[in-house]
Design a protein around this motif. Structure first.
Motif, short mmCIF file in Angstrom:
data_model
loop_
_atom_site.label_atom_id
_atom_site.label_comp_id
_atom_site.label_asym_id
_atom_site.label_seq_id
_atom_site.Cartn_x
_atom_site.Cartn_y
_atom_site.Cartn_z
N TYR A 72 16.07 0.17 0.52
CA TYR A 72 14.70 1.20 1.33
C TYR A 72 14.90 0.47 2.22
O TYR A 72 14.67 2.12 3.39
CB TYR A 72 13.26 1.59 0.61
N GLN A 106 14.94 3.60 5.66
CA GLN A 106 13.87 3.39 6.68
C GLN A 106 14.25 3.42 7.70
O GLN A 106 14.56 4.26 8.92
CB GLN A 106 12.29 2.50 6.28
N LEU A 119 16.87 6.37 9.11
CA LEU A 119 15.74 7.77 8.85
C LEU A 119 15.41 7.32 11.00
O LEU A 119 15.25 8.40 11.18
CB LEU A 119 15.22 7.25 8.05
N LEU A 134 10.89 6.21 -1.67
CA LEU A 134 11.45 6.43 -0.30
C LEU A 134 10.46 7.47 0.47
O LEU A 134 9.40 7.01 1.61
CB LEU A 134 12.13 6.99 -0.18
N TYR A 135 9.16 8.36 -0.52
CA TYR A 135 8.84 9.10 -0.27
C TYR A 135 7.62 8.60 0.00
O TYR A 135 7.13 8.52 1.49
CB TYR A 135 7.89 10.50 -0.86
N GLN A 191 7.34 5.19 0.83
CA GLN A 191 7.32 4.81 1.92
C GLN A 191 7.76 4.71 2.84
O GLN A 191 6.85 4.33 4.48
CB GLN A 191 8.46 3.50 1.68
N LEU A 192 8.24 6.19 3.77
CA LEU A 192 7.94 6.79 4.52
C LEU A 192 6.48 7.32 5.33
O LEU A 192 6.61 6.95 6.13
CB LEU A 192 9.56 7.66 4.58
N THR A 193 5.91 7.99 4.52
CA THR A 193 4.60 8.42 4.52
C THR A 193 3.55 7.40 5.16
O THR A 193 2.59 7.29 5.55
CB THR A 193 3.68 9.38 3.54
N SER A 196 4.73 4.55 6.68
CA SER A 196 5.52 3.86 7.61
C SER A 196 4.40 4.62 9.36
O SER A 196 4.39 5.90 8.92
CB SER A 196 6.90 3.86 8.02
N PHE A 231 6.52 7.41 10.53
CA PHE A 231 6.33 9.20 9.35
C PHE A 231 4.92 9.56 9.92
O PHE A 231 4.84 10.46 9.72
CB PHE A 231 7.93 8.79 9.00
N ARG A 274 4.83 13.67 8.87
CA ARG A 274 4.40 13.71 7.23
C ARG A 274 4.69 15.55 6.37
O ARG A 274 5.32 15.01 4.27
CB ARG A 274 3.27 13.14 7.04
N ILE A 278 8.39 15.88 5.29
CA ILE A 278 9.36 14.55 4.37
C ILE A 278 9.47 15.17 2.97
O ILE A 278 8.08 15.54 2.86
CB ILE A 278 8.39 13.58 4.56
#
Length: 545
Positions: free
Chosen positions: A125, A129, A132, A157-158, A160-162, A164, A167, A174, A177
């Motif tokens: 993951y 990230q 991306l 992943l959702y 983790q990205l939101t 970070s 993102f 946000r 995504i």
């Protein structure tokens, strides 16, 4: 002249196999209009973003001790790999059993070290990230489609990205995504087709539902994990399982093509070029990995011969033990006799285009006078639960479902600890609100109970379809109006509000897929195997109390 037979198949079919089966018939290929797609494999991605696989990354193999000597192909290495924990390696020890040093001689030392200790069976993951972020900062406009094996991986992943910095710091980023899998609401599914505001990039996190079923017009970049979850059927245990594994070369090509639908694109495959060359050419046919009860039932209904003989003439026949298991299951259900003669029950089941156990559930519900409740359960089992499954609502939905089973509620689920009856209670509450006070009240009820309004309407349509099927085979008499199926005065619904009758139907129809609490608080199957309750179940946490 013999009549012309034209077989139209998808682009991923094994044409050589099918042509040979059809006596060497000619094959015509119609190419689609696609744009060129640049291909990047894992080693290319490592080089592109200068990535280093950290020692504490779950996708990295680690040694128990730095003093352990690891040799490629050695027994010591296999033991280390199975242990999968400990200190990081400092040198050039090879922990990845799939690593082929001759394939990566042109790569940097950092990339080669990454590949030496990479656990290719796990998803990195951190790498996704980083990739991306790199795409967002360095490439031109265009949406990104990320292929992941299942809903759990999409959730990971959702989240983790939101959370970070890149993102999560802006709500606008946000909001674009977007998860895409079978359990999200239709409204959320439609959202992936919308175009983001200028300056904002859309990221779609999808299962293989986006591989062939849909086309998102603005996709320019594809990130392919290379993994897929497929339903596999263990005929010896009579259990269906969701198994994660590598995709086929045909699926990899199909995923790559998603980036070249409207303009030239780029595909980032999170597996090595060496791995790509070893992938099986085509996916395993569905007939070889699903239960065969319904197929066998129709073979006997159409008098096509014995099941094993008929299925043995297919292009790629299913395994013999899978056919035996299906025949045994149909015998246990009471649909066929020992010599595969169709019984009256089997004759009725063959007329219902649903899973055999769902069909038996419908027939028993009709006979025992609890059809209305059984229709709701059957519709939910055939489609999905009415409780919302979006990321923001899933915990609240689980609490509402549990609340419906409290002894103080005046519903069919009161004090029953039953997920099936909780779905019936939720649907009945929504339906009553709609009948008494209109659509506005129904929407308010669905919102308060964290129910999906679209799913509730789908369940309503499915219930009507199911009762029409029962009427078509002559099992239910009466008018053609769907509203009459919930009439409490009907002879088919005398015991629809009685939880004991409904649960008896469920047990009789779905057996042996039942579980009970053992003396030590563990969930046990009929065969004595230990089971685990899904976290969303109202019975989760009951074991061990």
């Amino acid at each position: 002249m013999a009549p012309l037979k034209l077989v139209l198949m998808s682009a991923t079919i094994d044409t050589t196999l099918l042509s040979a089966y059809l006596d060497g018939c000619p094959v015509l290929s119609v190419g689609g209009r696609t744009f060129p797609v640049e291909q990047n494999y894992l080693e290319d991605i490592y080089e592109m973003i200068d990535y280093q696989l950290d020692q504490d990354n779950p996708a990295s193999y680690r040694l128990r001790s730095q003093n352990v000597n690891v040799l490629v192909g050695s027994q010591t290495r296999d033991k280390v790999i199975r242990s999968n924990w400990g200190d990081d390696i400092a040198g050039d020890e090879v922990l990845n059993p799939a690593y082929n040093p001759e394939s990566f001689t042109d790569c940097s030392m950092r990339t080669r070290r990454n590949l030496m200790r990479l656990n290719e069976e796990k998803i990195d993951y951190e790498l996704i990230q980083s990739l991306l972020v790199h795409i967002d900062e360095n490439f031109d406009e265009g949406a990104v489609l990320v292929f992941l094996p299942g809903m759990a991986e999409i959730n990971n992943l959702y989240d983790q990205l939101t959370s970070s910095y890149h993102f999560g710091k802006e709500a606008a980023k946000r909001d674009w995504i977007m998860p895409l899998h079978s359990n999200i609401s239709p409204e959320e599914q439609r959202g992936v087709f919308k175009n983001p505001p200028k300056g904002i990039r859309k990221f779609v996190l999808a299962t293989n539902i986006a591989e062939t079923s849909i086309t998102i017009d603005d996709i320019v970049f594809v990130v392919d994990s290379g993994h897929v979850k497929e339903r596999q059927y263990d005929a010896s245990r009579g259990l269906g399982m969701l198994i994660e594994g590598w995709i086929s070369a045909a699926s990899a090509k199909q995923r790559k093509g998603r980036a070249g639908r409207v303009q030239p694109g780029v595909c980032f495959s999170l597996f090595t070029s060496d791995r790509a060359g070893k992938m099986k050419k085509h996916p395993v046919p569905e007939i070889m990995r699903v239960p065969l009860e319904e197929v066998c039932l129709h073979i006997r209904k159409l008098q096509l011969g014995l099941c094993k003989e008929f299925l043995g003439r297919m292009v790629e026949p299913p395994h013999s033990h899978a056919i035996d298991a299906a025949v045994s299951a149909l015998t246990n259900i009471g649909a066929i006799t020992a010599d595969e003669t169709l019984t009256p029950l089997g004759d009725h089941l063959a007329g219902l285009p649903v899973d055999c156990r769902i069909g038996k559930l419908l027939l028993l519900g009709t006979i025992l006078g609890c059809l209305s409740s059984i229709l709701t359960v059957a519709a939910c089992l055939s489609y999905k639960t009415p409780f919302a499954s979006s990321y923001e609502e899933r915990d609240a939905a689980d609490r509402c479902k549990a609340a419906l089973c409290l002894p103080t509620t005046k519903t069919i689920a009161s004090g029953q600890c039953s997920d099936h009856l909780a779905m019936v209670a939720a649907y009945n509450g929504w339906l009553e609100a709609k009948r008494q006070k209109g659509s506005g009240a129904a929407r308010a009820y669905a919102k308060a109970q964290h129910l999906s309004q679209a799913t509730l309407y789908m369940i309503t349509d499915l219930r009507k379809q199911l009762v029409m099927m029962l009427r078509d085979i002559g099992f239910v008499q009466g008018g053609r109006r769907g509203d009459s199926i919930d009439d409490p005065d009907s002879r088919y619904n005398r015991f629809s509000a009685n939880p004991t009758f409904v649960k008896n139907c469920l047990c009789a129809a779905l057996y042996p897929n039942v579980a009970m609490l053992g003396p030590e608080g563990a969930w046990l199957s009929d065969g004595g195997d230990q089971l685990h309750c899904h976290p969303s179940s109202v019975n989760h946490g009951e074991g061990g109390r």
